[in-house]
Design an enzyme around this catalytic site. Sequence first.
Site, PDB file in Angstrom:
ATOM      1  N   ARG A  60      27.881  -8.679  66.541  1.00  0.00           N
ATOM      2  CA  ARG A  60      29.233  -8.341  66.094  1.00  0.00           C
ATOM      3  C   ARG A  60      29.877  -9.590  65.507  1.00  0.00           C
ATOM      4  O   ARG A  60      29.359 -10.694  65.633  1.00  0.00           O
ATOM      5  CB  ARG A  60      30.064  -7.751  67.249  1.00  0.00           C
ATOM      6  CG  ARG A  60      29.856  -8.477  68.532  1.00  0.00           C
ATOM      7  CD  ARG A  60      31.058  -8.932  69.291  1.00  0.00           C
ATOM      8  NE  ARG A  60      32.121  -9.472  68.526  1.00  0.00           N
ATOM      9  CZ  ARG A  60      32.251 -10.782  68.228  1.00  0.00           C
ATOM     10  NH1 ARG A  60      31.331 -11.682  68.599  1.00  0.00           N
ATOM     11  NH2 ARG A  60      33.292 -11.206  67.557  1.00  0.00           N
ATOM     12  N   GLY A  61      31.055  -9.380  64.872  1.00  0.00           N
ATOM     13  CA  GLY A  61      31.675 -10.478  64.131  1.00  0.00           C
ATOM     14  C   GLY A  61      31.268 -10.283  62.674  1.00  0.00           C
ATOM     15  O   GLY A  61      30.089 -10.058  62.370  1.00  0.00           O
ATOM     16  N   ARG A 103      29.432   0.218  60.496  1.00  0.00           N
ATOM     17  CA  ARG A 103      30.807  -0.152  60.855  1.00  0.00           C
ATOM     18  C   ARG A 103      31.633  -0.254  59.567  1.00  0.00           C
ATOM     19  O   ARG A 103      31.160  -0.823  58.583  1.00  0.00           O
ATOM     20  CB  ARG A 103      30.857  -1.505  61.606  1.00  0.00           C
ATOM     21  CG  ARG A 103      30.201  -1.448  62.985  1.00  0.00           C
ATOM     22  CD  ARG A 103      30.552  -2.673  63.808  1.00  0.00           C
ATOM     23  NE  ARG A 103      31.887  -2.568  64.406  1.00  0.00           N
ATOM     24  CZ  ARG A 103      32.487  -3.574  65.040  1.00  0.00           C
ATOM     25  NH1 ARG A 103      31.892  -4.760  65.129  1.00  0.00           N
ATOM     26  NH2 ARG A 103      33.670  -3.416  65.573  1.00  0.00           N
ATOM     27  N   ASP A 251      38.157  -9.742  59.474  1.00  0.00           N
ATOM     28  CA  ASP A 251      37.106  -8.810  59.041  1.00  0.00           C
ATOM     29  C   ASP A 251      37.263  -8.420  57.585  1.00  0.00           C
ATOM     30  O   ASP A 251      36.296  -8.028  56.941  1.00  0.00           O
ATOM     31  CB  ASP A 251      37.103  -7.569  59.929  1.00  0.00           C
ATOM     32  CG  ASP A 251      36.629  -7.955  61.325  1.00  0.00           C
ATOM     33  OD1 ASP A 251      37.459  -8.434  62.117  1.00  0.00           O
ATOM     34  OD2 ASP A 251      35.418  -7.850  61.583  1.00  0.00           O
TER      35      ASP A 251
END
Length: 360
Positions: A60-61, A103, A251
């Site tokens: 993630r990230g 995502r 993001d």
Amino acid sequence: MNHQPDHPANVPADAVLSPMTWRGDHLQMIDQTRLPSEEVWLELRTAGEVREAIQSLRVRGAPAIGIAAAYGLYLGVWDYPAENRQDLIRHLQHVSGQLASSRPTAVNLTWALNRSLENVKNHESKDPSVLKQVVLDYAQKLHEEDMRICVDIGYAGQPLVPQEAGVITHCNTGSLATGRYGTALSVIYHAHLEGKNIHVWVDETRPLLQGSRLTAWELGRTGIPYHLITDSMAGWVMKTKRADLVIVGTDRVAANGDTANKIGTYALSILAEYHSVPFYVAAPLSSIDLSIPDGDHIPIEERDPGEVRYTASCATAPEDAPVFNPAFDVTPHSLIRGFITEKGIVRPDFSKNLSRLLSD
Ligand code: MRU
């Protein structure tokens, strides 16, 4: 591949983790869902496994999921029996679409996949086996580039960090969230490197606790002093403790500077404004999306209500409690003092200065 560009001298080399490594025929990565209690390393061998790892936040990230997806593209095509160049490109587009749908908010995911696809299309070879290698080479190039970008962001942020500094951060923006070093956390690592007396306030980051599980774990390994706080304590810390600045990651940054980041960032930016604490966003250029005018156009991921009803498998709400669980929020550009990028600090007017930066 050189995994240690310009390593910060007074941070022990093995303390700054390499969260992902290409191992010849598979992608090795640390499973972030198991931290901090266990260090479990995964071996991903298919695009489907990479997609699952992104969706379930094993990786993630924003920058990290872009890099993982670029490797995932190769894992999705290396054994595909392509009849010709066109057949291979069609298959690549198919795999890319599957990875991209894992995502929605972090633009780095589609940024990496689109760049890899463009790179293949621009390559002259007609031989599918050569083109497959081009996909792998590109993933390794993006990975290596990201580590350098993180170091550059770390240095670029130094003029903002005083010799004695209290810094508040949110979520995890460290090595785990990138190729290595991080974005906002890289600024903190580099302040430590320069001998600054830095102390970090780490928001725990409800509901998935990226701050307490991951950022506290990373800072602990490097010996950088920190205190963990719940998200609701940040305002009181600004009022009663030393808080010189807030640095968060992102993001996706829209063309006008509106910035999506982990849920809770918006509230933190309002607290910072009220207490006159400068609020900065560390952002690689890959997180800037000039194709959308403002934050209203950023897709916000909503995740499973169970993430809010349970903490570490323990019920903390009635089983049937109605839940709203946006994973991200958007901080309006008016609350942001500047963006720390690998090309330096960008200040308002963001509409003008971000587009100038990207066109350079
Ligand atoms: O849901 P996550 O953990 O992937 O959210 C991550 C963040 O919001 C980070 O702050 C952002 O990706 C920047 S990481 C350098």
